[in-house]
Motif scaffolding. Structure first.
Motif: not given
Length: 764
Positions: A372-378
């Protein structure tokens, strides 16, 4: 080739066909009416074999991953299956093609009537494309290459649990993976820091040893001897206090020493881990980065590396010391009073049970939170990089809503993880502290009975308080372990990723190049069975300029991307100076190839650094000469700091023409034997294009040039032109020859001229 299932081997034998005769095969797992049923399509040198079982199709399917062992819901392994076989001679078949559908595909055979012989889910698309390619070779009476027949198609899902592998090409399942294997591999990173870790642990143990003396001084010596008037320290309160201060000072000193060593090692480990991940990324192929979002990769480099930094700094050393502390304190407690010790350790079995039940869930929650944090950073990365587009279309609210969704998803995952920790760890604390309450109760009763002194109870309590810290660490180690092992798993996914374009062990180092390019029958697609180029052949002699024209999507950029081996061809070959490019070391190949494209990337740094990127060892005279030839010197001199002007994100803004001149200067400094111009002037106005064209005319002299141009007028001086349509070369020749043919090129030129006239009318 992957081994055929035993029941299929038996069927072949009943028809007097040896399994060794099968060149390639595939499993088709669907029916044409949306059901699920296994059909096998096999190729021999002379026949296409179609094997179908007698089972009724099922409407539901339980996947164990996209593998040949996929089970259909409701079918028992003991069910008897009868297989029917259809044998068709290859000579009687006109074609065998693959048709793409939504999430599935079909195998279509024309012999002579066209019919669908099998259908399959998308997981088998790669094998289907390979089977069709081998059939085409057999149809032409060609012998398929051994590489083509070898099974290089990796499983996409774990055969044990069915979970899709998180990293394509790396068959590691997070659910079934042995965590101790990741832990062991992670320890190998510590080899460089063995000395530092040894001294940290050494001084930590000295710190702990000094600390273990203090409870005895505060309890037995102070209360029973100094204040109680018994033993060697009777009435010597001052000496006991001095000893307490001395041992506390020693503990503090040892703590400062290991803290300093730890701080130095922390910085070095953080640097090495980030460098390791970044280096692993650099060896990967272009396709890897096209499948990943920038924010996800940044998370891998920064967040995951920091998590592993905690593993080495706060993990290994503190784990060893706390484990030794627990052993030492428990030993002391057992010597003092084994009954009290067993009583205080009574809650530990409940602690271990809770930890064992909670650990797997923490692991899964940690993985979900990271996704989820990777998606947010993306989302953040994409929005920042595309700010111009967002502002131009007024989509700020839409981006806010999009961020709110991914941020909310991350918040939910974070809350789930934190709730789990906030529930489990207080329960663990209560269980561990319950031992202290039992000691106060039972120890106080023994003091009242006269079986135990008050000083001894205080010593016991102080040791128990010391034991809480290490036990608390061991309780929290599950949380720490989940973080670190999840981060390590993601780091190793990058380390273990296999580049699509890799050098052979004995790759040839090309020291010099003449610039002859031979492209023979090249077929290529970015995805299985989605061909971009088909049967393309091209020959460029040293010093020639070849123009490549065609409509958008014809495959022009794809063709030139294959020459420096940014991708590997699916079929056919590309040779440079007679060498197959797969036999050449990619570094030496690309050293002699320069690319000037439409999309010019300016890196953060000075103008001089951007030009010298092609040759960092160049002299200032060489750099200025390249800028003059590219027509960039005049505008650079007018900049605030000349060649030292800082450009890039957030710095001095260059126009499209200025960026393109820098790109050409970079290519001139690179001095390649082969030059690729990919729409180098497409995004420029007419005046700027003419200026850039002069620089390009200078650049192409004496070099083998492959040029793609949006404006066909720029290619009229090419030695000859090729016209691409739907991935196939339909015309070749000079400008005059192709115009006289009045074919595809003539049509392109006519449309181009009409567009220019319309533009002139609009401008007027």
């Amino acid at each position: 080739m992957e081994k055929l299932p035993n029941d299929i081997v038996d069927v072949l034998k009943t028809h007097e066909i040896s399994p060794e005769q099968v060149l390639i095969w595939m499993l088709c797992d669907r029916t044409l009416d949306k059901g699920f049923k296994d059909t096998y399509v096999l190729l021999t040198h002379e026949h296409v074999l179609i094997l179908t079982n007698n089972r009724e199709p099922y409407r539901e399917k339980t996947y164990n991953g996209y593998t040949a062992e996929t089970k259909v819901k409701g079918i028992s392994a003991t069910d008897t299956v009868e297989w029917g076989m259809e044998k068709v001679r290859i000579k009687e078949i006109e074609s065998l093609t693959i048709v793409n559908l939504v999430a599935s595909g079909m195998v279509v055979m024309k012999a002579p009537e066209e019919r669908v012989i099998a259908a399959f889910t998308n997981g088998h698309m790669g094998r289907a494309a390979k089977l069709a390619g081998v059939f085409d070779r057999l149809k032409k009476n060609e012998i398929p290459d051994q590489e083509e027949l070898e099974d290089d198609l990796k499983r996409t899902a774990c055969p044990k649990c069915g979970m899709i592998y998180p990293q394509e090409g790396r068959q590691v399942c997070p659910k079934c993976m042995k965590k101790h294997a990741v832990f062991g591999r992670l320890l190998s990173f510590a080899g460089k820091y063995k000395a530092s870790i040894f001294w940290i642990v050494f001084f930590m143990l000295l710190n702990s040893a000094a600390g273990l003396v203090i409870p005895y001084l505060q309890g037995t010596l102070l209360f029973d001897q100094a204040l109680g008037g018994k033993g060697a320290f009777a009435g010597r309160i001052g000496l006991v206090i001095i000893l307490m201060i001395a041992f506390r000072t020693l503990a503090l000193l040892f703590g400062v020493i290991y803290g300093v060593i730890n701080a130095k090692m922390a910085a070095n480990i953080a640097f090495d881990l980030k460098a390791s991940v970044f280096h692993a990324m650099q060896r990967l192929s272009l396709s890897f980065f096209e499948k990943k979002q920038t924010g996800q990769l940044m998370t891998r480099i920064n967040n995951d590396a920091i998590e592993l930094q905690y593993f080495f700094i706060d993990g290994i050393s503190y784990f060893v010391v706390n484990a030794m502390n627990i052993i030492g304190i428990v030993t002391i407690l057992l010597i003092m009073d084994w009954q009290l010790t067993l009583l205080c350790l009574l809650p530990l079995p409940f602690v271990f049970f809770l930890v064992r039940r909670a650990f797997p869930k923490l692991w899964r929650l940690s993985i979900r939170r990271h996704k989820r944090v990777s998606s947010m950073n993306a989302i953040i990365s994409d929005t920042i990089r595309g700010t111009r587009v967002v502002k131009a279309f007024g989509k700020e609210k839409m981006e806010n809503d999009r961020f709110q969704r991914v941020s909310g998803a991350f918040s939910d995952a974070e809350q789930s993880f934190n709730k789990m920790g906030a529930t489990m760890f207080p329960i663990l604390n209560i269980l561990t502290q319950a031992g202290g309450i039992l000691i106060w109760a039972f120890g106080g009763w023994k003091v009242m009975q006269g079986d135990l002194t008050f000083g001894k109870v205080m010593t016991f309590i102080n040791y128990m308080l010391l034991l809480y810290g290490p036990i608390q660490f061991m309780n929290n180690i599950m949380n720490w372990w989940s973080y670190c092992m999840s981060a390590a798993q993601r780091i190793f996914e990058i380390h273990d990723a296999v580049p699509d374009v890799a050098d052979k062990p004995d790759a040839i180092q090309l020291t010099d190049m003449r610039g002859e390019i031979q492209i023979a029958n090249v077929t290529f697609g970015y995805e299985p069975n989605k061909v971009i180029l088909k049967g393309v052949s091209l020959h460029a002699r040293p010093g020639q300029m070849i123009g490549v024209v065609g409509h958008s999507g014809a495959g022009k950029s794809t063709l030139v991307n294959l020459i420096p081996r940014l991708y590997d061809v699916n079929e056919g070959e590309i040779r440079i100076d007679g060498f197959h490019i797969k036999d050449l070391a990619t570094v030496s190949l690309r050293k002699h190839i320069g690319i000037v494209s439409q999309d010019v990337y300016v890196m953060s740094g000075s103008i001089a650094e951007n030009i010298a990127y092609a040759d960092p060892e160049c002299t200032l005279a060489d750099l200025i000469h390249a800028a003059k030839v590219a027509g960039a010197h005049d505008f650079i001199e007018k900049l605030p700091d000349g060649y030292d002007t800082i450009v890039g994100t957030g710095r001095h803004i260059l126009s499209g023409g200025e960026k393109q001149r820098l790109s050409i200067a970079r290519a001139i400094l690179h001095n390649p034997k082969i030059l690729i111009l990919d729409e180098a002037t497409a995004s420029l106005d007419t005046k700027t294009e003419l200026q850039i064209q002069e620089a390009l005319d200078t650049l192409v002299r004496g070099r083998t040039t492959i040029a793609i141009a949006h404006r066909l007028s720029t290619l009229r001086n090419a030695d000859y032109l090729v016209v691409l349509e739907q991935g196939t070369i339909v015309e070749k020749g000079t400008h005059e020859q192709l115009m006289n043919k009045e074919g595809a090129y003539h049509s392109l030129v006519r449309k181009h001229d009409e567009a220019l006239k319309m533009k002139e009318v609009i401008m007027a």
